[in-house]
Scaffold this active site. Structure first.
Site, PDB file in Angstrom:
ATOM      1  N   TYR A  87       0.853  -1.187   0.000  1.00  0.00           N
ATOM      2  CA  TYR A  87       0.000   0.000   0.000  1.00  0.00           C
ATOM      3  C   TYR A  87       0.893   1.242   0.000  1.00  0.00           C
ATOM      4  O   TYR A  87       1.950   1.249   0.632  1.00  0.00           O
ATOM      5  CB  TYR A  87      -0.918  -0.002   1.221  1.00  0.00           C
ATOM      6  CG  TYR A  87      -2.158   0.840   1.050  1.00  0.00           C
ATOM      7  CD1 TYR A  87      -3.209   0.398   0.261  1.00  0.00           C
ATOM      8  CD2 TYR A  87      -2.281   2.076   1.671  1.00  0.00           C
ATOM      9  CE1 TYR A  87      -4.358   1.156   0.102  1.00  0.00           C
ATOM     10  CE2 TYR A  87      -3.420   2.847   1.517  1.00  0.00           C
ATOM     11  CZ  TYR A  87      -4.456   2.383   0.720  1.00  0.00           C
ATOM     12  OH  TYR A  87      -5.591   3.148   0.556  1.00  0.00           O
ATOM     13  N   ASN A 161     -15.510   2.769   3.095  1.00  0.00           N
ATOM     14  CA  ASN A 161     -16.327   2.256   1.991  1.00  0.00           C
ATOM     15  C   ASN A 161     -17.540   3.119   1.647  1.00  0.00           C
ATOM     16  O   ASN A 161     -17.683   3.542   0.497  1.00  0.00           O
ATOM     17  CB  ASN A 161     -16.734   0.807   2.281  1.00  0.00           C
ATOM     18  CG  ASN A 161     -15.541  -0.131   2.220  1.00  0.00           C
ATOM     19  OD1 ASN A 161     -14.807  -0.147   1.245  1.00  0.00           O
ATOM     20  ND2 ASN A 161     -15.336  -0.906   3.265  1.00  0.00           N
ATOM     21  N   TYR A 279     -11.217   2.530  -8.551  1.00  0.00           N
ATOM     22  CA  TYR A 279     -10.882   2.743  -7.152  1.00  0.00           C
ATOM     23  C   TYR A 279     -10.302   1.499  -6.487  1.00  0.00           C
ATOM     24  O   TYR A 279     -10.056   1.483  -5.270  1.00  0.00           O
ATOM     25  CB  TYR A 279     -12.111   3.229  -6.376  1.00  0.00           C
ATOM     26  CG  TYR A 279     -13.239   2.231  -6.267  1.00  0.00           C
ATOM     27  CD1 TYR A 279     -13.409   1.470  -5.117  1.00  0.00           C
ATOM     28  CD2 TYR A 279     -14.152   2.058  -7.306  1.00  0.00           C
ATOM     29  CE1 TYR A 279     -14.448   0.563  -4.994  1.00  0.00           C
ATOM     30  CE2 TYR A 279     -15.189   1.154  -7.197  1.00  0.00           C
ATOM     31  CZ  TYR A 279     -15.340   0.411  -6.053  1.00  0.00           C
ATOM     32  OH  TYR A 279     -16.369  -0.495  -5.929  1.00  0.00           O
ATOM     33  N   GLY A 280     -10.078   0.451  -7.269  1.00  0.00           N
ATOM     34  CA  GLY A 280      -9.503  -0.771  -6.729  1.00  0.00           C
ATOM     35  C   GLY A 280      -9.057  -1.669  -7.863  1.00  0.00           C
ATOM     36  O   GLY A 280      -9.341  -1.402  -9.039  1.00  0.00           O
ATOM     37  N   LEU A 306      -9.548   7.532  -1.629  1.00  0.00           N
ATOM     38  CA  LEU A 306     -10.172   8.304  -0.552  1.00  0.00           C
ATOM     39  C   LEU A 306      -9.124   8.973   0.331  1.00  0.00           C
ATOM     40  O   LEU A 306      -9.310  10.124   0.746  1.00  0.00           O
ATOM     41  CB  LEU A 306     -11.069   7.391   0.294  1.00  0.00           C
ATOM     42  CG  LEU A 306     -11.798   8.094   1.438  1.00  0.00           C
ATOM     43  CD1 LEU A 306     -12.876   9.025   0.908  1.00  0.00           C
ATOM     44  CD2 LEU A 306     -12.419   7.079   2.397  1.00  0.00           C
TER      45      LEU A 306
END
Length: 367
Positions: A87, A161, A279-280, A306
């Site tokens: 990440y 989320n 977004y993923g 985000l």
């Protein structure tokens, strides 16, 4: 407080006694957190191999600090990615405490804190490292008080989320009632929230889910939430997309959290001039775009993260939106599937989050 001038007038033994007493009084006046248990890791790697549950030392509560007893914290994919070291933003090692989102209850306050009270429900806002532990000490400004009239697992999971879903619906395309959008990963919490938020604003959703056992049941659940159309990946026939959409207009917005072929499907479904937001990347496969998508359909590709959005002077705005989302929860207009696991069974929750027990709902640790 014993003055230094007074101490100098006393015999040496008396000075030592009074000095020790004063030091003891100062020590006793220092607030500290209770002993805590936490999920720690000292180096990056496979989560089930590198994390450990251990006791951690008490922490001093400063004048402007708040000690929070954690009530609930989810296991998000981004939490696992941080542990793996893949990440973009990661806590310093060694001794990192895992977890990035959650709900706690104020246990103790520094003497200069007047914005919160003991017993308040609070969430870290923006989210911050170290929520997988029984007690946390952070400055009062790091906490946002939330309503306590909803089940605790909703405030614990409301930021990453549901807020992502809300922002993506607002930030990229000017959607108006009657418009359509298409998304993959529709059974995820983001996907479930997109369906419900879209319905509240008069928008139609076309949803794509994976081919797997129980897909028909999953379709029914999404339709109960307000989904207009739900297809498995194998059911999407691009050559016959008009028939699949029925009376729904071609979607203006596409939301992609999977990547690979199913992202390409979204691009083919989008109308002329549409926008796909990624977004993923659950499939760990790249997004491949045909030349014609750019030239002839004039499609736009965007990304949403985000954490970057919240770090750009959006803290106050995000807190207002969190309150809005929790109000929808209170009114029964926003809900999503979760599985609650006691913190004492952390290893079981972790295995489920890693997919070792098949497809499972979002795992939420309850302290």
């Amino acid at each position: 407080m014993v003055s230094s001038m007074y101490l100098m007038r006393l015999p040496t033994a008396a000075r030592r006694l009074l000095g020790a007493s004063a030091a003891r009084a100062r020590y006793l006046s220092i607030l500290t957190s209770p002993p805590a248990r936490a999920v720690l890791y000292d180096h990056h790697g496979s989560p089930e191999q590198v994390v450990r549950v251990a006791d951690v030392a008490t922490v001093e509560i400063g004048d402007r600090d708040v000690c929070v007893r954690m009530l609930a914290a989810p296991i998000n994919p981004s939490d696992l990615n941080r542990i793996e070291g893949v990440y973009p933003v990661r806590p310093p090692l060694p001794g990192a405490v895992a977890g990035y989102e959650g709900l706690g209850q104020v246990h103790a306050l520094g003497p200069a804190v007047d914005s919160l009270s003991v017993g308040d429900w609070v969430i870290p806002s923006p989210p911050s490292f170290g929520t997988w532990q029984t007690y946390i000490v952070k400055p009062a400004t790091a906490w946002h008080r939330v309503r306590a009239d909803v089940p605790p697992y909703y405030p614990a999971t409301i930021t990453i989320n549901p807020l992502t879903a809300l922002r993506m619906l607002r930030d990229f395309v000017n959607l108006t009632p009657g418009d359509s959008l298409v998304q993959n990963g529709a059974t995820s919490i983001v996907g479930q929230c997109v369906i419900q938020l879209a319905k509240l604003h008069g928008l139609h959703t076309i949803n794509i889910i994976r081919d797997r056992p129980g897909s028909e049941e999953a379709k029914d659940k999404l339709k109960q939430l307000g989904a207009d159309q739900v297809f498995t990946e194998s059911q999407i026939d691009i050559k016959n997309i008009k028939t699949l959409l029925g009376a729904l207009p071609e979607p203006t917005l596409g939301l992609n959290c999977v990547g690979g072929n199913v992202a390409s499907v979204i691009l083919k479904i989008l109308r002329q001039g549409g926008t796909m937001v990624t977004y993923g990347g659950m499939s760990k496969k790249p997004v491949t775009v045909s030349t014609s998508s750019f030239i002839f359909k004039d499609l736009s590709l965007k990304g949403f993260w985000l954490q970057k959005w919240m770090s750009s002077d959006k803290a106050e705005e995000s807190r207002k939106m969190i309150d809005y989302l929790l109000d929808l929860v209170r009114k029964g207009e926003l809900k999503y599937e979760m599985e609650l696991t006691p913190f004492s069974d952390f290893r079981l929750a972790l295995d489920k989050a890693l997919g070792k027990h098949g497809s499972q709902p979002k795992q939420v640790l309850m302290f």
